[in-house]
Design a protein around this motif. Structure first.
Motif, PDB file in Angstrom:
ATOM      1  N   GLN A 182       0.826  -1.200   0.000  1.00 38.43           N
ATOM      2  CA  GLN A 182       0.000   0.000   0.000  1.00 38.43           C
ATOM      3  C   GLN A 182       0.864   1.255   0.000  1.00 38.43           C
ATOM      4  O   GLN A 182       0.416   2.347  -0.358  1.00 38.43           O
ATOM      5  CB  GLN A 182      -0.944   0.004   1.199  1.00 38.43           C
ATOM      6  CG  GLN A 182      -0.274   0.062   2.551  1.00 38.43           C
ATOM      7  CD  GLN A 182      -1.260  -0.098   3.691  1.00 38.43           C
ATOM      8  OE1 GLN A 182      -2.452  -0.339   3.461  1.00 38.43           O
ATOM      9  NE2 GLN A 182      -0.786   0.033   4.919  1.00 38.43           N
ATOM     10  N   GLU A 183       2.135   1.104   0.374  1.00 40.20           N
ATOM     11  CA  GLU A 183       3.080   2.219   0.285  1.00 40.20           C
ATOM     12  C   GLU A 183       3.202   2.715  -1.153  1.00 40.20           C
ATOM     13  O   GLU A 183       3.479   3.894  -1.387  1.00 40.20           O
ATOM     14  CB  GLU A 183       4.450   1.770   0.807  1.00 40.20           C
ATOM     15  CG  GLU A 183       5.536   2.819   0.714  1.00 40.20           C
ATOM     16  CD  GLU A 183       6.881   2.322   1.234  1.00 40.20           C
ATOM     17  OE1 GLU A 183       7.913   2.842   0.771  1.00 40.20           O
ATOM     18  OE2 GLU A 183       6.895   1.411   2.104  1.00 40.20           O
ATOM     19  N   ILE A 184       3.004   1.816  -2.105  1.00 41.91           N
ATOM     20  CA  ILE A 184       3.056   2.180  -3.523  1.00 41.91           C
ATOM     21  C   ILE A 184       1.666   2.520  -4.052  1.00 41.91           C
ATOM     22  O   ILE A 184       1.445   3.586  -4.637  1.00 41.91           O
ATOM     23  CB  ILE A 184       3.670   1.035  -4.362  1.00 41.91           C
ATOM     24  CG1 ILE A 184       5.116   0.776  -3.936  1.00 41.91           C
ATOM     25  CG2 ILE A 184       3.598   1.369  -5.860  1.00 41.91           C
ATOM     26  CD1 ILE A 184       6.068   1.911  -4.236  1.00 41.91           C
ATOM     27  N   PRO A 188      -1.440   8.656  -2.003  1.00 40.75           N
ATOM     28  CA  PRO A 188      -1.867   9.708  -2.936  1.00 40.75           C
ATOM     29  C   PRO A 188      -0.750  10.680  -3.288  1.00 40.75           C
ATOM     30  O   PRO A 188      -0.845  11.411  -4.287  1.00 40.75           O
ATOM     31  CB  PRO A 188      -3.003  10.396  -2.172  1.00 40.75           C
ATOM     32  CG  PRO A 188      -2.702  10.134  -0.726  1.00 40.75           C
ATOM     33  CD  PRO A 188      -2.079   8.766  -0.688  1.00 40.75           C
ATOM     34  N   ASP A 189       0.296  10.709  -2.467  1.00 38.30           N
ATOM     35  CA  ASP A 189       1.396  11.645  -2.703  1.00 38.30           C
ATOM     36  C   ASP A 189       2.587  10.990  -3.405  1.00 38.30           C
ATOM     37  O   ASP A 189       3.651  11.610  -3.525  1.00 38.30           O
ATOM     38  CB  ASP A 189       1.865  12.236  -1.370  1.00 38.30           C
ATOM     39  CG  ASP A 189       0.768  13.021  -0.655  1.00 38.30           C
ATOM     40  OD1 ASP A 189       0.012  13.725  -1.350  1.00 38.30           O
ATOM     41  OD2 ASP A 189       0.661  12.902   0.582  1.00 38.30           O
ATOM     42  N   LEU A 190       2.405   9.757  -3.861  1.00 38.95           N
ATOM     43  CA  LEU A 190       3.501   9.066  -4.535  1.00 38.95           C
ATOM     44  C   LEU A 190       3.898   9.802  -5.809  1.00 38.95           C
ATOM     45  O   LEU A 190       3.050  10.110  -6.656  1.00 38.95           O
ATOM     46  CB  LEU A 190       3.087   7.634  -4.885  1.00 38.95           C
ATOM     47  CG  LEU A 190       4.125   6.795  -5.626  1.00 38.95           C
ATOM     48  CD1 LEU A 190       5.298   6.460  -4.708  1.00 38.95           C
ATOM     49  CD2 LEU A 190       3.501   5.498  -6.162  1.00 38.95           C
ATOM     50  N   VAL A 201       6.988   1.866 -11.128  1.00 39.39           N
ATOM     51  CA  VAL A 201       7.485   2.116  -9.780  1.00 39.39           C
ATOM     52  C   VAL A 201       7.428   0.829  -8.959  1.00 39.39           C
ATOM     53  O   VAL A 201       8.365   0.489  -8.226  1.00 39.39           O
ATOM     54  CB  VAL A 201       6.665   3.228  -9.095  1.00 39.39           C
ATOM     55  CG1 VAL A 201       7.145   3.442  -7.659  1.00 39.39           C
ATOM     56  CG2 VAL A 201       6.757   4.528  -9.887  1.00 39.39           C
ATOM     57  N   ALA A 202       6.321   0.097  -9.099  1.00 32.58           N
ATOM     58  CA  ALA A 202       6.176  -1.173  -8.374  1.00 32.58           C
ATOM     59  C   ALA A 202       7.244  -2.166  -8.790  1.00 32.58           C
ATOM     60  O   ALA A 202       7.732  -2.957  -7.982  1.00 32.58           O
ATOM     61  CB  ALA A 202       4.782  -1.756  -8.622  1.00 32.58           C
ATOM     62  N   HIS A 203       7.614  -2.107 -10.050  1.00 29.16           N
ATOM     63  CA  HIS A 203       8.635  -3.007 -10.583  1.00 29.16           C
ATOM     64  C   HIS A 203       9.951  -2.881  -9.831  1.00 29.16           C
ATOM     65  O   HIS A 203      10.653  -3.857  -9.590  1.00 29.16           O
ATOM     66  CB  HIS A 203       8.831  -2.687 -12.061  1.00 29.16           C
ATOM     67  CG  HIS A 203      10.044  -3.290 -12.683  1.00 29.16           C
ATOM     68  ND1 HIS A 203      10.142  -4.617 -12.961  1.00 29.16           N
ATOM     69  CD2 HIS A 203      11.212  -2.734 -13.081  1.00 29.16           C
ATOM     70  CE1 HIS A 203      11.326  -4.865 -13.517  1.00 29.16           C
ATOM     71  NE2 HIS A 203      11.988  -3.750 -13.591  1.00 29.16           N
ATOM     72  N   ASP A 204      10.289  -1.669  -9.411  1.00 25.84           N
ATOM     73  CA  ASP A 204      11.568  -1.421  -8.734  1.00 25.84           C
ATOM     74  C   ASP A 204      11.451  -1.427  -7.216  1.00 25.84           C
ATOM     75  O   ASP A 204      12.461  -1.297  -6.520  1.00 25.84           O
ATOM     76  CB  ASP A 204      12.148  -0.074  -9.188  1.00 25.84           C
ATOM     77  CG  ASP A 204      12.686  -0.138 -10.609  1.00 25.84           C
ATOM     78  OD1 ASP A 204      13.243  -1.190 -10.977  1.00 25.84           O
ATOM     79  OD2 ASP A 204      12.543   0.856 -11.348  1.00 25.84           O
ATOM     80  N   PHE A 205      10.239  -1.588  -6.697  1.00 30.50           N
ATOM     81  CA  PHE A 205      10.036  -1.556  -5.246  1.00 30.50           C
ATOM     82  C   PHE A 205      10.579  -2.843  -4.628  1.00 30.50           C
ATOM     83  O   PHE A 205      10.125  -3.939  -4.939  1.00 30.50           O
ATOM     84  CB  PHE A 205       8.539  -1.413  -4.954  1.00 30.50           C
ATOM     85  CG  PHE A 205       8.210  -1.315  -3.482  1.00 30.50           C
ATOM     86  CD1 PHE A 205       8.867  -0.412  -2.660  1.00 30.50           C
ATOM     87  CD2 PHE A 205       7.230  -2.120  -2.922  1.00 30.50           C
ATOM     88  CE1 PHE A 205       8.558  -0.309  -1.317  1.00 30.50           C
ATOM     89  CE2 PHE A 205       6.904  -2.030  -1.579  1.00 30.50           C
ATOM     90  CZ  PHE A 205       7.569  -1.114  -0.774  1.00 30.50           C
ATOM     91  N   GLU A 206      11.560  -2.702  -3.741  1.00 29.55           N
ATOM     92  CA  GLU A 206      12.202  -3.872  -3.132  1.00 29.55           C
ATOM     93  C   GLU A 206      11.475  -4.241  -1.840  1.00 29.55           C
ATOM     94  O   GLU A 206      11.952  -3.989  -0.734  1.00 29.55           O
ATOM     95  CB  GLU A 206      13.687  -3.586  -2.889  1.00 29.55           C
ATOM     96  CG  GLU A 206      14.461  -3.345  -4.183  1.00 29.55           C
ATOM     97  CD  GLU A 206      15.936  -3.093  -3.948  1.00 29.55           C
ATOM     98  OE1 GLU A 206      16.395  -3.262  -2.798  1.00 29.55           O
ATOM     99  OE2 GLU A 206      16.632  -2.721  -4.913  1.00 29.55           O
TER     100      GLU A 206
END
Length: 305
Positions: A182-184, A188-190, A201-206
């Protein structure tokens, strides 16, 4: 290909994951013989950079195959490709074939200790249904936005029209923890860089947090990946304690490392001309099996002629 050593046996594949078994059944892959001891560390070599190990946009084939070590799906596959219960224990279908009710396991924890429940399933399918790649294709057209939690451990899917592939395709997709991702997806401010989408962005989220038999604990991207056994896993515990994947792009160097005992497994196909050479090496066994590659032909039957 594996180096023959007292650490490994052909039976150890059952204790890693079905994904590794599939990877090692590519034609002319080498294998080690004697028995695997409990709590061993296995070092696998690949010539294929893995990128980020995440359900969103696997960068490479090997990277995709490592995903099921970390992330479970509602239903898993046996080596014979039969679906068996995973995070789900069972499912039922309504008489009209449009509603699938799935019962979930109640004894599952994410790798960070948080409990798994129906909200994780709902969030996973909501987020993945809009993505591209094979995951998005598997979900596209199979369901509406109507995915509801009947209880904390029971989920109901409503699909637009009957589809004989719903269970096979949609219910075998990896489930991710809502409280992590949910951080990604719920921020709303992402900030999304120009020219990119939220899935980029999700692709690079570790995230590294799943519910599978191994925890993804360390990564030097495209160099080394380390997985640690999940001792709280809901299913059978792997014999292997630590699983290390090292990227060696030069196949000659990789074969030298295998012969020298620096790696236990090499995830590459062996050229036919080199098979005889490796068969003569007493330290190496070669596994042979069918090629797992496939080709797809898609036809647009709705486009006007």
């Amino acid at each position: 290909m594996k180096r023959r050593s007292p650490k490994l046996s052909k039976s150890f594949f059952r204790y890693l994951s079905l994904a590794l078994l599939a990877a090692l059944l590519i034609a002319s892959v080498a294998s080690a013989a004697p028995s695997l001891q409990e709590d061993e560390t296995i070092i696998m070599a690949s010539d294929n950079p893995m990128g980020n190990v995440t359900p969103f946009y696997f960068e490479t084939w090997v990277g995709g195959e490592m995903g099921p070590y970390v992330y479970d799906s509602l239903f898993l596959r046996t080596p014979e490709l039969t679906l068996i219960p995973g995070l789900a224990t069972s499912y039922s279908v309504s008489d009209d074939g449009l509603t699938y009710t799935v019962k979930l396991r109640e004894d599952v924890q994410w790798h960070d200790g948080e409990p798994f429940d129906a909200e994780d399933v709902i969030a996973s399918y909501k987020w993945m249904s809009g993505m591209g790649g094979t995951r998005g294709v598997s979900l596209r057209g199979l369901m509406t936005d109507t995915i509801t939690a009947i209880s904390p451990y029971e989920v109901q899917f409503e699909i637009e029209e009957t589809n004989p592939f719903f269970v096979d395709r949609a219910l075998s997709i990896e489930v991710i923890p809502q409280h992590v991702w949910q951080e990604i997806f719920d921020d709303p401010d992402l900030e999304i860089p120009e020219g990119m989408t939220i899935y980029d962005v999700a692709h690079d989220f570790e995230a590294k947090v799943g519910s599978g038999p191994f925890k993804f604990v360390e990564m030097e991207r495209d160099q080394t990946y380390r997985f640690e056994r999940n001792d709280d896993y809901w299913g059978p515990k792997p014999l292997v304690k630590d699983l290390v994947v090292t990227v060696i792009k030069d196949r000659t160097v990789m074969m030298q490392a295998l012969s020298a005992g620096e790696v236990d497994v090499s995830l590459i196909s062996v050229e036919p001309s080199a098979v005889e050479q490796f068969e003569q090496d007493p330290a190496i066994d070669i596994m042979e099996g069918p090629d797992m590659a496939n080709y797809s032909l898609f036809i647009n039957v709705e486009r006007p002629t």
